[in-house]
Design an enzyme around this catalytic site. Structure first.
Site, PDB file in Angstrom:
ATOM      1  N   HIS A   1      -7.783  -5.348  -0.192  1.00 20.06           N
ATOM      2  CA  HIS A   1      -6.529  -4.616  -0.038  1.00 20.06           C
ATOM      3  C   HIS A   1      -5.760  -5.046   1.213  1.00 20.06           C
ATOM      4  O   HIS A   1      -4.536  -5.026   1.245  1.00 20.06           O
ATOM      5  CB  HIS A   1      -6.839  -3.117   0.015  1.00 20.06           C
TER       6      HIS A   1
ATOM      7  N   SER B   1       0.841  -1.191   0.000  1.00 21.51           N
ATOM      8  CA  SER B   1       0.000   0.000   0.000  1.00 21.51           C
ATOM      9  C   SER B   1       0.885   1.253   0.000  1.00 21.51           C
ATOM     10  O   SER B   1       1.765   1.365  -0.838  1.00 21.51           O
ATOM     11  CB  SER B   1      -0.954  -0.045   1.199  1.00 21.51           C
TER      12      SER B   1
ATOM     13  N   ASP C   1      -8.493  -7.023  -4.454  1.00 19.65           N
ATOM     14  CA  ASP C   1      -8.170  -5.659  -4.012  1.00 19.65           C
ATOM     15  C   ASP C   1      -8.750  -4.676  -5.023  1.00 19.65           C
ATOM     16  O   ASP C   1      -8.228  -4.516  -6.121  1.00 19.65           O
ATOM     17  CB  ASP C   1      -6.647  -5.512  -3.930  1.00 19.65           C
TER      18      ASP C   1
END
Lengths: 371, 371
Positions: B343, B147, B310
């Site tokens: 995610h 991320s 995701d």
């Protein structure tokens, strides 16, 4: 320009809600377009989405913008007012003329606020049924709607199979999922955490503008697709350069702010809570019922439409309904439309949707003439 | 149980930021695990995601939960502390020991608040470089993160190609899209519309709890997948029956509330603004640069990982990087992992991710031994 006016009807017979609560009287705001034929067989009910209203087509005097589905309703359009008698009513719990939390409680003389009973999609449909009865229509040719309107159309088909010959269910589902509930709950929390919300007793005072604007911004993201947002805004800036501060500098930020700000002027924060809650409760398979059983005695014929880029009400949810209807040998047509607009697609100019609905209504009105 | 402590280093040399602003002094919170070898060739920098911190592995004394990536870091684990010297530092702008908006401005003796300069991913990486230099490491074996951590890893590879032999970029992108900016902006608006936010000057007063909780709730929805939410919560109720009011009645509502409430106790609202803004600014192709050009002089070797479910940082964004790297003949491995966790997957137990990283680090450390 064709002009129209919103009409109102007041029912003094009690409406018993799904929760067991009772509304002693209700007012319904509605509009009609086209003419009801002599045997009353050409009436179509249009159900609006979350923040919509009864004004689906044509113009209100003085307005420069027509009703919310004018693209689809009018002479020669899919919901052809030369052939059909179109009805659209504002839903129960809303703030556009039909009884809702901002309405005056006859028992107290003050706005209901949070004393308004929690409502369901089923309750909205029950009130629409009262309106349709009032208009003297025994059987609708069709009930159609997108998003929350699709949930109503499906509920009509399942609840009053004898009163509706067909239904068009667009970008909807038969039950709200955890993610759909989650997005709504965050919106509600944004409203309720605004100090101006005052537990719903803000009428006559400052309205919870900031919380409602944030809630609407969240909604708007979910209504658009990843790629429609990227095509429309990308990383474009409002000004020429990055500002290195917290002002609106990306165009997408400005757009969301604008959508949030204009929304608070046109929509009641408590209605926001009640209508999202009604959608979250929506589950035709509640209490362990099987979808095939629920849809066994459904309206004769259904058209289900979904949009490829709609990630809020994904096509999988439409296909689930289609499978259950097919298992019951119900006449069901399904079309998944390739569109970039995400959930909003049903409200946009969409030739594929227009063609599908035109053909479907030609079929169901021909069949109805036969019988 | 292996115990660890967060360490701190204070830099009194100025940090010149991308915006042109200058931070006269900075403190960095960091932890290390394992031993640096004699030729200093086994150091790996782990970059944390949005709300993470320097405490990536092992236990702080008295804690019952280990660091945030303990699953992946330790003896015999993918980031094997028997082989590698692992560094993890808290990012610039955060509130976990490294200088950020809650830190005291040496010029005034008061917390910076909104006078803290707006920072970028590049600035975070520049401060990490100062730390790595301070630790006497000329060249990192690898920089890895998911991320926002993946954005840092990619920025390391592009900015300091000689100081890093390889990079692992997980669930990330090379530029934030309109939808990613939009979700962040709504979170920022939720914080800034809380009256307790007080234009960022809330230190020593009530903190903007309600707004920050709403922001975190939005984030949590985007970190999970549609199906992981549905499997975890479905339409399960907190109580036995539907309550027909606005209390938390669906379990997913209770979960979001809990996540929101615990977050406000552990994270600074202004850091929320600064770090989301840094991600929104992230665009390696800014000012018309081509991705292939930007990635031409990149670290020698990269591993890109994405997760099928995701939808916040979809695989398409990883594939875009892979294509550009391949066009440059850079050594790049790519794996799209089938996981339901959305995610968040990179933070969960994920055998496929563990295996991919173990093998990749075996390869790059073998190659480094060769040269």
């Amino acid at each position: 320009m064709v002009y129209t006016k919103t009409q109102f009807v007041r029912f003094t017979s009690a409406l018993i809600l799904k929760s067991g609560s009772v509304l002693p009287e209700t007012t319904v705001a509605y509009e009609t377009y086209g003419q009801l034929n002599s045997n009353r067989s050409n009436a179509i009910l249009i159900c609006h989405a979350f923040t919509g209203d009864a004004h689906a087509a044509f113009f209100h005097e003085g307005d420069t913008k027509p009703g919310w589905w004018d693209e689809m309703i009018g002479p020669g359009k899919p919901f052809d007012t030369d052939k059909f008698f179109i009805i659209c009513s504002n839903v129960l719990g809303s703030c556009k003329g039909t009884t809702g939390p901002a309405s005056v409680d006859p028992a107290t003389g003050h706005p209901y606020g949070l004393t308004f009973p929690v409502i369901t999609i089923h309750d909205m449909v029950a009130l629409q049924k009262m309106l349709v009865d009032h208009l003297g229509i025994e059987r609708l040719l069709c009930v159609a709607g997108g998003s929350m309107g699709g949930m109503q159309a499906l509920t009509w088909a399942a609840t009053y199979p004898d009163a509706v010959a067909s239904a068009i269910v667009i970008a909807a589902c038969h039950r709200h999922t955890a993610q759909q509930i989650a997005f709504h709950e965050v919106g509600r929390q944004a409203v309720m955490s605004d100090p101006d919300w005052q537990s719903g007793n803000y009428y006559g005072h400052s309205i919870p503008k900031r919380g409602l604007a944030v809630a609407r911004m969240i909604g708007h993201i979910t209504y658009m697709s990843w790629s429609s947002m990227d095509k429309k805004f990308g990383r474009n800036l409002v000004g020429k350069n990055v500002s290195y501060n917290f002002s609106k500098e990306f165009q997408v930020e400005g757009y969301l702010e604008h959508r949030g700000q204009t929304f608070v002027d046109r929509f009641d924060a408590n209605s926001y809570l009640y209508l999202t809650k009604a959608m979250d409760y929506f589950d035709l398979t509640a209490e362990g019922r099987k979808l095939t059983d629920v849809l066994r005695n459904v309206a004769q014929d259904l058209l289900i439409i979904s949009f490829q880029s709609d990630w809020l009400y994904p096509s999988d949810q439409s296909r689930e309904m289609v499978r259950a209807l097919k298992a019951n040998d119900t006449d069901v047509s399904y079309i998944e439309i390739k569109s970039d607009y995400g959930h909003d697609a049903f409200l946009m100019e969409c030739p594929d949707q227009a063609r599908a609905i035109t053909n479907y209504l030609a079929k169901v009105s021909f069949e109805r003439r036969e019988t």
